[in-house]
Write an enzyme that holds these catalytic residues in place. Structure first.
Site, mmCIF file in Angstrom:
data_model
loop_
_atom_site.group_PDB
_atom_site.id
_atom_site.type_symbol
_atom_site.label_atom_id
_atom_site.label_comp_id
_atom_site.label_asym_id
_atom_site.label_seq_id
_atom_site.Cartn_x
_atom_site.Cartn_y
_atom_site.Cartn_z
ATOM 1 N N ASP A 169 -11.634 6.690 -2.601
ATOM 2 C CA ASP A 169 -12.341 5.531 -3.150
ATOM 3 C C ASP A 169 -13.134 5.882 -4.403
ATOM 4 O O ASP A 169 -13.340 5.028 -5.270
ATOM 5 C CB ASP A 169 -13.346 4.978 -2.126
ATOM 6 C CG ASP A 169 -12.684 4.333 -0.921
ATOM 7 O OD1 ASP A 169 -11.720 3.571 -1.118
ATOM 8 O OD2 ASP A 169 -13.125 4.589 0.213
ATOM 9 N N ASP B 33 0.832 -1.212 0.000
ATOM 10 C CA ASP B 33 0.000 0.000 0.000
ATOM 11 C C ASP B 33 0.865 1.261 0.000
ATOM 12 O O ASP B 33 0.704 2.164 -0.818
ATOM 13 C CB ASP B 33 -0.850 0.044 1.274
ATOM 14 C CG ASP B 33 -2.281 -0.405 1.042
ATOM 15 O OD1 ASP B 33 -2.843 -0.032 0.011
ATOM 16 O OD2 ASP B 33 -2.821 -1.114 1.893
ATOM 17 N N GLU C 168 -4.836 7.489 1.283
ATOM 18 C CA GLU C 168 -5.328 6.868 2.502
ATOM 19 C C GLU C 168 -4.209 6.526 3.477
ATOM 20 O O GLU C 168 -4.397 6.531 4.684
ATOM 21 C CB GLU C 168 -6.079 5.580 2.119
ATOM 22 C CG GLU C 168 -6.658 4.840 3.292
ATOM 23 C CD GLU C 168 -7.417 3.592 2.878
ATOM 24 O OE1 GLU C 168 -8.098 3.034 3.733
ATOM 25 O OE2 GLU C 168 -7.294 3.169 1.718
ATOM 26 N N ASP D 191 -5.878 5.893 -3.935
ATOM 27 C CA ASP D 191 -6.030 4.730 -3.058
ATOM 28 C C ASP D 191 -5.085 3.676 -3.619
ATOM 29 O O ASP D 191 -5.365 3.065 -4.650
ATOM 30 C CB ASP D 191 -7.473 4.215 -3.044
ATOM 31 C CG ASP D 191 -7.687 3.198 -1.921
ATOM 32 O OD1 ASP D 191 -6.674 2.643 -1.430
ATOM 33 O OD2 ASP D 191 -8.839 2.942 -1.535
ATOM 34 N N ILE E 97 -3.989 0.623 -2.841
ATOM 35 C CA ILE E 97 -4.537 -0.726 -3.052
ATOM 36 C C ILE E 97 -5.903 -0.747 -2.369
ATOM 37 O O ILE E 97 -5.996 -0.868 -1.154
ATOM 38 C CB ILE E 97 -3.621 -1.837 -2.489
ATOM 39 C CG1 ILE E 97 -2.304 -1.865 -3.254
ATOM 40 C CG2 ILE E 97 -4.314 -3.200 -2.612
ATOM 41 C CD1 ILE E 97 -1.321 -2.916 -2.797
ATOM 42 N N ASP E 98 -6.953 -0.585 -3.177
ATOM 43 C CA ASP E 98 -8.302 -0.627 -2.630
ATOM 44 C C ASP E 98 -8.715 -2.092 -2.478
ATOM 45 O O ASP E 98 -8.390 -2.928 -3.315
ATOM 46 C CB ASP E 98 -9.271 0.096 -3.566
ATOM 47 C CG ASP E 98 -10.664 0.187 -2.963
ATOM 48 O OD1 ASP E 98 -10.783 0.721 -1.850
ATOM 49 O OD2 ASP E 98 -11.626 -0.289 -3.596
ATOM 50 N N THR F 34 -7.998 -3.852 0.493
ATOM 51 C CA THR F 34 -6.810 -4.429 1.122
ATOM 52 C C THR F 34 -7.097 -5.824 1.686
ATOM 53 O O THR F 34 -6.256 -6.722 1.613
ATOM 54 C CB THR F 34 -6.294 -3.505 2.251
ATOM 55 O OG1 THR F 34 -6.160 -2.185 1.751
ATOM 56 C CG2 THR F 34 -4.962 -3.972 2.784
#
Length: 402
Positions: A319, A54, A79, A153, A155-156, A158
């Site tokens: 997001d 991330d 994020e 984001d 790595i959406d 996770t």
């Protein structure tokens, strides 16, 4: 400023390479999964995770954009916090270093001296990537760089990334869970108006080679600025005509039928029962639960469903911004659900689009950037209006209050 979009495509693919490397080299992936600090927790999950992948992805995007477009890196928000604590209790700020050797050294501190893992990661981070789309080469749009802000984001979804399920079957092309639900989201917006202008969604895990077990991905993009709308989903004329014909037939059939099950929707697995009940009266069985806000939005972008609806306040600007920009380029958008339901049917005002430049008053931590009224993502205004006209009579007052 299509040069910025071209670079965002390239860095999104670089980011996807990092995500794939961390998953495919299991020793790397197991090394560092940290629970987020209290102020960064997403309250939707009992346990929320920060992974090394991330943070690396976020920092690679920031640094690469800053190198190519000086000043832009300071206007990229995401994020993830880039602060880590290693086994020795040392706090380390993770940044991308100028050379591979320096990055190895910094990663070694984060990874408590694991040189092998640090070298493997640094190699992917510094690897050059050539990635473009010919559709962008013919377009030159001038957007002043100083009005641009970027939400990332890295790595959406996770949780799906950590679980790493590769054998989930799709339902009419939609994956309820698994690695296919993981996305890298980069959304560019106007700092003054909050309007999304450019979006890139990179899906690192689309198909897996069963011999090598290596994954291939897919990238989607869109640009909407001052009447210019371009995107990666242009169809050949023959296919477009065929789709238009099918659409017309469907509309004609539905208008004659009393049944209102003309819409399909993707929803969160945690959606309220009252909202699901109302949706079932509008969509019938064409209601698909799926993981990941980015992936659910992508399902609308791809045309797999008509609507993505979420009534709670646990999605955030990072997001939604990327998909919102692509949907605008397609003729759709993303609106605040609660405001839509409060809106008088008599008013001629525009639908309340999500904006990306103002934080929520009185909120703290990540909640400052939450989509507090929930959201609806859609591909055409007419579709949104018809959908809401069917949904609202089936919702009791207070059903969507968050």
């Amino acid at each position: 400023m299509s040069a910025i979009l071209r670079e965002l495509l390239r860095v999104s693919e670089k980011a996807a390479n990092i995500a794939r490397a961390c998953r495919q080299q299991e020793a790397l992936f197991q090394l560092l999964i940290e629970e987020k600090k209290e102020g960064e927790k997403n309250k939707k999950f009992a346990v929320d995770f920060k992974t090394l992948a991330d943070v690396l992805v976020q920092e690679v995007i920031k640094q690469n954009m800053e190198n190519k477009f000086p000043g832009l890196g300071k206007k990229i928000w995401g994020e993830e916090s880039n602060e880590f604590t290693n086994d020795l209790g040392e706090k380390i700020i993770l940044r991308l270093c100028p050379t591979e050797e320096e990055t190895v050294e910094l990663l070694s501190k984060v990874l408590s001296g694991n040189k092998l893992a640090s070298e493997a990661l640094a190699k992917v981070v510094h690897q050059d990537v050539i990635f473009t789309d010919p559709a962008l080469d013919s377009v030159e749009i001038n957007i002043p760089q100083d009005i641009l802000g970027i939400w990332v984001d890295p790595i959406d979804s996770t949780y799906q990334y950590i679980r790493g399920s590769a054998d989930i079957k799709s339902n009419q092309g939609i994956f309820p869970s698994g690695l296919q639900c993981v996305t890298i989201l980069i959304g560019v917006y106007d700092l003054h108006t909050g309007v999304p202008l450019m979006g890139v969604i990179n899906q690192p895990f689309v198909s897996q080679d069963l011999n090598t077990l290596r994954w291939k991905g897919q990238c989607y993009w869109g640009l909407s600025y001052l009447g210019t709308n371009i995107h990666s989903l242009q169809l050949p004329d023959s296919e477009r005509k065929s789709r238009d014909t099918r659409s017309q037939v469907t509309e004609d059939t539905n208008s004659e039928a009393e049944c209102s099950h003309r819409f399909s929707a993707v929803i969160s697995t945690s959606e309220k029962d009252t909202v699901k009940a109302a949706l079932s009266r509008v969509c019938g069985e064409r209601m698909f639960p799926a993981a990941g806000a980015g992936y659910k939005s992508l399902c609308v972008v791809q045309g797999l469903v008509d609507i993505y609806i979420f009534s709670e306040d646990t999605t955030f600007k990072w997001d939604s911004c990327a998909a919102h920009a692509i949907l605008r380029a397609l003729g759709g958008g993303m609106v605040d659900l609660r405001q839509c339901l409060q809106r008088s049917s008599e008013t001629a005002l525009d639908w309340p689009q999500l904006v990306y430049h103002v934080e929520n008053e009185g909120a703290a931590g990540v909640d400052r950037w939450a989509n507090k009224g929930g959201l609806i993502a859609y591909r055409s205004r007419k579709q949104l209006e018809t959908f809401l006209s069917l949904l609202i009579p089936n919702l009791a007052p207070g059903d969507t209050c968050t």
